[in-house]
Design a protein around this motif. Structure first.
Motif, mmCIF file in Angstrom:
data_model
loop_
_atom_site.group_PDB
_atom_site.id
_atom_site.type_symbol
_atom_site.label_atom_id
_atom_site.label_comp_id
_atom_site.label_asym_id
_atom_site.label_seq_id
_atom_site.Cartn_x
_atom_site.Cartn_y
_atom_site.Cartn_z
ATOM 1 N N THR A 1 3.010 6.166 -9.912
ATOM 2 C CA THR A 1 2.211 7.341 -9.570
ATOM 3 C C THR A 1 1.411 7.856 -10.756
ATOM 4 O O THR A 1 0.413 8.554 -10.570
ATOM 5 C CB THR A 1 3.122 8.471 -9.060
ATOM 6 O OG1 THR A 1 4.110 8.759 -10.064
ATOM 7 C CG2 THR A 1 3.824 8.066 -7.772
ATOM 8 N N ASN A 2 1.817 7.526 -11.988
ATOM 9 C CA ASN A 2 1.168 8.107 -13.157
ATOM 10 C C ASN A 2 0.272 7.144 -13.931
ATOM 11 O O ASN A 2 -0.397 7.533 -14.881
ATOM 12 C CB ASN A 2 2.213 8.685 -14.116
ATOM 13 C CG ASN A 2 3.221 7.638 -14.555
ATOM 14 O OD1 ASN A 2 3.353 6.598 -13.928
ATOM 15 N ND2 ASN A 2 3.924 7.911 -15.641
ATOM 16 N N ASP A 3 0.259 5.863 -13.557
ATOM 17 C CA ASP A 3 -0.641 4.913 -14.203
ATOM 18 C C ASP A 3 -0.862 3.747 -13.244
ATOM 19 O O ASP A 3 -0.490 3.819 -12.080
ATOM 20 C CB ASP A 3 -0.103 4.434 -15.557
ATOM 21 C CG ASP A 3 1.246 3.732 -15.441
ATOM 22 O OD1 ASP A 3 1.541 3.155 -14.371
ATOM 23 O OD2 ASP A 3 2.023 3.747 -16.414
ATOM 24 N N ASP A 4 -1.486 2.678 -13.723
ATOM 25 C CA ASP A 4 -1.749 1.537 -12.832
ATOM 26 C C ASP A 4 -0.711 0.432 -12.990
ATOM 27 O O ASP A 4 -0.944 -0.707 -12.607
ATOM 28 C CB ASP A 4 -3.157 0.981 -13.064
ATOM 29 C CG ASP A 4 -3.346 0.425 -14.473
ATOM 30 O OD1 ASP A 4 -2.473 0.687 -15.339
ATOM 31 O OD2 ASP A 4 -4.347 -0.265 -14.711
ATOM 32 N N GLY A 5 0.442 0.784 -13.542
ATOM 33 C CA GLY A 5 1.531 -0.179 -13.609
ATOM 34 C C GLY A 5 2.213 -0.323 -12.257
ATOM 35 O O GLY A 5 1.941 0.429 -11.304
ATOM 36 N N THR A 6 3.108 -1.288 -12.154
ATOM 37 C CA THR A 6 3.841 -1.526 -10.906
ATOM 38 C C THR A 6 5.319 -1.721 -11.227
ATOM 39 O O THR A 6 5.692 -2.037 -12.361
ATOM 40 C CB THR A 6 3.319 -2.770 -10.178
ATOM 41 O OG1 THR A 6 3.461 -3.923 -11.025
ATOM 42 C CG2 THR A 6 1.853 -2.619 -9.786
ATOM 43 N N ARG A 7 6.158 -1.567 -10.190
ATOM 44 C CA ARG A 7 7.575 -1.859 -10.303
ATOM 45 C C ARG A 7 8.030 -2.517 -9.007
ATOM 46 O O ARG A 7 7.654 -2.080 -7.915
ATOM 47 C CB ARG A 7 8.390 -0.576 -10.545
ATOM 48 C CG ARG A 7 8.011 0.184 -11.824
ATOM 49 C CD ARG A 7 8.381 -0.557 -13.090
ATOM 50 N NE ARG A 7 8.049 0.231 -14.268
ATOM 51 C CZ ARG A 7 6.906 0.143 -14.938
ATOM 52 N NH1 ARG A 7 5.975 -0.708 -14.525
ATOM 53 N NH2 ARG A 7 6.686 0.881 -16.009
ATOM 54 N N ILE A 8 8.846 -3.545 -9.103
ATOM 55 C CA ILE A 8 9.347 -4.242 -7.918
ATOM 56 C C ILE A 8 10.502 -3.433 -7.328
ATOM 57 O O ILE A 8 11.485 -3.146 -8.010
ATOM 58 C CB ILE A 8 9.806 -5.666 -8.269
ATOM 59 C CG1 ILE A 8 8.621 -6.492 -8.796
ATOM 60 C CG2 ILE A 8 10.416 -6.351 -7.049
ATOM 61 C CD1 ILE A 8 9.006 -7.854 -9.331
ATOM 62 N N THR A 9 10.376 -3.064 -6.052
ATOM 63 C CA THR A 9 11.407 -2.273 -5.387
ATOM 64 C C THR A 9 12.185 -3.095 -4.362
ATOM 65 O O THR A 9 13.194 -2.616 -3.830
ATOM 66 C CB THR A 9 10.787 -1.064 -4.679
ATOM 67 O OG1 THR A 9 9.826 -1.519 -3.714
ATOM 68 C CG2 THR A 9 10.086 -0.152 -5.682
ATOM 69 N N GLY A 10 11.723 -4.294 -4.048
ATOM 70 C CA GLY A 10 12.418 -5.117 -3.069
ATOM 71 C C GLY A 10 11.631 -6.377 -2.765
ATOM 72 O O GLY A 10 10.619 -6.675 -3.409
ATOM 73 N N TYR A 11 12.124 -7.118 -1.778
ATOM 74 C CA TYR A 11 11.473 -8.362 -1.359
ATOM 75 C C TYR A 11 11.449 -8.423 0.166
ATOM 76 O O TYR A 11 12.369 -7.968 0.843
ATOM 77 C CB TYR A 11 12.212 -9.582 -1.915
ATOM 78 C CG TYR A 11 12.044 -9.750 -3.409
ATOM 79 C CD1 TYR A 11 11.055 -10.583 -3.934
ATOM 80 C CD2 TYR A 11 12.859 -9.058 -4.297
ATOM 81 C CE1 TYR A 11 10.896 -10.715 -5.303
ATOM 82 C CE2 TYR A 11 12.701 -9.183 -5.670
ATOM 83 C CZ TYR A 11 11.712 -10.017 -6.164
ATOM 84 O OH TYR A 11 11.544 -10.141 -7.523
#
Length: 329
Positions: free
Chosen positions: A132-142
């Motif tokens: 929400t605060n930058d253009d990074g990502t995080r994997i939350t599932g598959y």
């Protein structure tokens, strides 16, 4: 897993008959968009309708949380490690009818189809929302898209073969990468004196730059908005994100620099993709001088971390922290 296999076989032997309560010509679960599992081992995945169930039994390591296509043969004429079973019941069913240790007496199975041949194909893709605060990502599932190709079902009226049967989608959740460093009001990062490593950390993880380019940490002030830059390569500025396996200990400054037999077991190790000038994998360092102390501020620009076929982006500008060097000593 043996429990689920026994349940499938038990229901088949005792209840695998057709008393006419529900006439089934085709297996149709298109309106049931997602599947569920009996527990976190993912050994028995199911889809339910009012009086019908579609079951997929796998060994407990075959739902793989990594991007890719995985294929498993239905073997032993439907009695092997990989099983697909359809059941019709004479009343409404719930998860308890599928996953209970002792199958309830009602509703009864009125018809059962067992897949005796075919290939289970699972296409897996990561779920990767943006921060929400930058253009990074995080994997939350598959998301696992399951299709059964060239499947033959043994059913009461005789075998039925389909070239392609869509089982549906099954989703697994994973804990997103934690990159909140330990409380440090001065924003300092850390370095190891015995190895060329700078890092920041919390109890359960650390993010490091190994074999850092010594030119980045020169004790010389950089002009405003003109940081030193260097790329991630195979031999220099190697970036790693490592997590601790639960219940094996915590990371400390001592065991990050000098691992011992009591150090936490590494659960996951992610590696920074090689850098491309002006695009990704860039290390930036800005240096300031106050009194006799040089402060090197280290920023990771467009760094992408990968493990297997999965990857996520730290962000366009990710602050690792500051390294202080007092030249008065």
């Amino acid at each position: 897993m043996k429990k689920y296999a026994a349940l499938l076989l038990f229901a088949f032997l005792l209840n695998g008959c057709d008393d006419g309560d529900l006439i089934v010509e085709t297996i149709d679960f298109e309106t049931v968009t997602e599947s569920a599992a009996c527990d976190t081992t993912n050994t028995l995945i199911y889809k339910l309708k009012a009086q019908e169930a579609l079951l997929l039994q796998l060994p407990n390591d075959k739902i793989i949380n990594d991007n890719g296509t995985y294929e498993y043969p239905i073997d032993s004429k439907g009695n092997g490690l990989y099983r697909v079973v359809y059941r019709a019941f004479d009343g409404a069913i719930t998860q308890n009818n599928i996953c209970g240790a002792i199958p309830p007496s009602t509703p009864r199975v009125t018809e059962e189809w067992i897949a005796t041949d075919g290939i289970i194909t699972i296409q897996t893709t990561q779920i990767e929302p943006k921060n929400t605060n930058d253009d990074g990502t995080r994997i939350t599932g598959y998301e696992h898209s399951i299709i059964i190709n060239n499947v033959t079902f043994a059913k009461p009226s005789g075998d039925q073969t389909q070239a392609r049967y869509v089982f549906g989608t099954y989703k697994t959740e994973v804990t997103p990468a934690s990159l909140t460093f330990r409380t440090n009001t001065s924003g300092l990062a850390y370095s190891c004196t015995n190895v060329k490593r700078v890092y920041n950390y919390n109890n359960s993880f650390y993010l490091s730059i190994e074999d850092i380019d010594p030119e980045l940490l020169k004790n010389e002030v950089t002009p405003s908005n003109q940081p030193r830059t260097s790329l991630i390569t195979a031999t220099m500025n190697k970036v790693f994100y490592k997590t601790a396996k639960a219940d094996t200990g915590v990371f400390t400054e001592e065991n990050i620099c000098t691992p011992t037999s009591s150090s936490p077991v590494v659960a996951q190790s992610w590696t920074g993709q090689l850098g491309v000038a002006g695009e990704k994998g860039i290390i930036e360092v800005s240096t300031a001088l106050v009194g006799t102390t040089y402060t090197h501020t280290i920023v990771l620009k467009n760094v992408i971390l990968e493990r297997g076929n999965s990857s996520f982006k730290l962000g366009s500008s990710f602050l690792l922290g500051k390294i202080e060097v007092n030249t008065a000593n």
